[in-house]
Design a protein around this motif. Sequence first.
Motif, PDB file in Angstrom:
ATOM      1  N   LYS A  19       0.850  -1.185   0.000  1.00 59.08           N
ATOM      2  CA  LYS A  19       0.000   0.000   0.000  1.00 59.08           C
ATOM      3  C   LYS A  19       0.887   1.237   0.000  1.00 59.08           C
ATOM      4  CE  LYS A  19      -3.728  -2.178   2.564  1.00 59.08           C
ATOM      5  NZ  LYS A  19      -4.521  -2.164   3.786  1.00 59.08           N
ATOM      6  N   HIS A  42      -6.760  -1.003 -14.331  1.00 61.58           N
ATOM      7  CA  HIS A  42      -6.858  -0.180 -13.126  1.00 61.58           C
ATOM      8  C   HIS A  42      -5.889   0.988 -13.233  1.00 61.58           C
ATOM      9  CE1 HIS A  42      -9.427  -2.928 -10.897  1.00 61.58           C
ATOM     10  NE2 HIS A  42      -8.648  -3.931 -11.264  1.00 61.58           N
ATOM     11  N   ASN A  44      -3.807   2.205 -11.054  1.00 64.16           N
ATOM     12  CA  ASN A  44      -2.452   1.944 -10.557  1.00 64.16           C
ATOM     13  C   ASN A  44      -1.634   1.111 -11.542  1.00 64.16           C
ATOM     14  OD1 ASN A  44      -4.229  -0.150  -9.764  1.00 64.16           O
ATOM     15  ND2 ASN A  44      -2.779  -0.865  -8.251  1.00 64.16           N
ATOM     16  N   THR A  76      -3.278   3.596  -3.069  1.00 65.28           N
ATOM     17  CA  THR A  76      -3.367   2.423  -3.927  1.00 65.28           C
ATOM     18  C   THR A  76      -2.267   1.444  -3.541  1.00 65.28           C
ATOM     19  OG1 THR A  76      -3.585   1.666  -6.214  1.00 65.28           O
ATOM     20  CG2 THR A  76      -1.927   3.349  -5.781  1.00 65.28           C
TER      21      THR A  76
END
Length: 124
Positions: A19, A42, A44, A76
């Motif tokens: 994270k 996505h 990220n 993210t």
Amino acid sequence: MWKVVNGKLKQTSDTDRVKFRTNISKAILNNLNKLAEENDTHTNYLLESGLLHVLKQDVISYNKDLRPKDRVQYKTTYDKELLAEIKKIAKQNNIFINDLIEYSIQFINVEETKGRGYRYRIEK
């Protein structure tokens, strides 16, 4: 991700991801969200694609005076090794990680980006 354990599928966390919380331009983030939706991926994963290209560069040309004023907090997960390398590069170039992330946007290659289903892969 899923793993095959004793002939059965077991859902597990991807331990290669960590994270990370940073601040990023809201306008850039909105554009990335649209791009991710259009390409079934996505946000990220798009960022990781750009960051991988930044790692291959010899010189990073970032103008600190052009920093966006509309930054918002963004949380993210990133690949653990990639994030460690990005931290090193940012320190070597005397810029902040969020500046480097925003700089990497111009190098995103959608063709090389992981798809949305990547997190549901099955590993043996």
